[in-house]
Enzyme design. Structure first.
Site, PDB file in Angstrom:
ATOM      1  CG  LEU A 190      -1.576  -1.330   1.610  1.00 36.47           C
ATOM      2  CD1 LEU A 190      -2.423  -1.159   2.862  1.00 36.47           C
ATOM      3  CD2 LEU A 190      -2.425  -1.843   0.463  1.00 36.47           C
ATOM      4  CG  ASP A 191       4.376   3.502  -1.951  1.00 38.47           C
ATOM      5  OD1 ASP A 191       4.362   4.334  -1.018  1.00 38.47           O
ATOM      6  OD2 ASP A 191       5.302   3.429  -2.769  1.00 38.47           O
TER       7      ASP A 191
END
Length: 297
Positions: free
Chosen positions: A73-74
């Site tokens: 999750l970036d």
């Protein structure tokens, strides 16, 4: 016949993708989910038939749905900066995406979803941001516990846990105990996780067992290491597909051992904006991959 069906399903998926950018009615996501489930079900029927009659080479060409999807999750901070918002608002937007995305995955027949939410290296971020994240994780576990139980989602949290607040650890223990017997939907949250540490602790555990005479050095193999890794909590410990959002093209110390033969998909979309359309693109890309696992097909 099977190849024609595969072409048809692929074309159908590709037609749906641009439609997502045209239709914005509230009812459309439900329509999309029904179409995706239809594609999944139809593909599975032909996969089963091909498995019964096809050769090993033919089996390798099938478009399967992954059993285990991992996501890095970036992009939460960049998402907030682009909108002139606080970093905390970016993390909150990312957290809202998590639950929506998880339920979409499970509706498509995916068993395990692993989310890299907080790495060991993230402790190096500003204290205010870290404290906010710990409080947000705690709030979300507390608010969603009944939801996980209602929809029979097994929750596992992997990582060191040594630096996390006791109040958060208590909630993690509570939600893991409450959902531990569920099988069909498994959500793994990686908090304070390091792929290197995961391998290191597995090696230390095997070394300790060898020292105590429980096993012999010559008995150690890959299967034994698999069982010592934190992902042994899953029926499918190795991800078939690993997605990273925000345009970065590295796995950043996530699932180093487990990703040996994982298909890696990199998206330029920031995590809070990673919705159904982007996920469908990733799945379509995955189904077109020819997974050989080192064998010649």
């Amino acid at each position: 016949m099977l190849s024609l069906v595969s072409i048809f399903l692929t074309c159908l998926a590709l037609i749906l993708i641009p439609c997502l950018f045209i239709f914005r009615r509230p009812s459309f996501p439900l329509f999309l989910k029904k179409i995706i489930i239809f594609i999944n079900t139809t593909a599975s029927q032909y996969n089963d038939e091909e498995e019964r009659y096809g050769t090993i080479g033919e089996k390798g060409k099938r478009g399967r749905m992954p059993k285990h999807v991992g996501i890095i999750l970036d992009g939460n901070r960049r998402w907030a900066n682009k909108r002139g918002l606080r970093v905390s608002e970016g993390h909150e937007a990312g957290a809202r995406t998590v639950l929506e995305h998880a339920m979409d995955c499970f509706a498509m027949g995916i068993n395990t979803l692993s989310l890299f939410a907080f790495s060991t290296e993230n402790w190096g971020r500003p204290d205010g941001e870290v404290n906010f994240l710990m409080a947000m994780f705690e709030k979300n576990f507390k608010s969603e516990m009944a939801y996980f139980d209602r929809y029979k989602v097994k929750i596992s949290v992997i990582g060191k846990r040594t630096n996390m607040p006791q109040s958060l650890l208590g909630l993690i223990h509570e939600v893991e105990e409450a959902t531990k017997n569920y099988k069909e939907k498994h959500l793994i949250m990686a908090l304070d996780y390091s792929g290197r540490f995961d391998i290191l602790q597995a090696c230390k555990s095997l070394a300790e067992k060898t020292k105590n005479g429980l096993i012999q050095v010559e008995d150690i193999n890959e299967s034994m290491i698999d069982k010592e890794l934190m992902t042994s909590c899953s029926e499918y410990p190795n991800p078939d597909l690993l997605i990273r959002t925000s345009g970065e093209q590295r796995i950043s110390n996530f699932f180093l051992w487990q990703s040996a033969y994982t298909e890696l998909y990199f998206s330029n979309v920031l995590w809070p904006d990673f919705g159904e359309a982007e996920y469908l693109k990733a799945l379509t890309w995955y189904q077109q991959r020819q997974r050989r696992f080192g064998r010649r097909v």
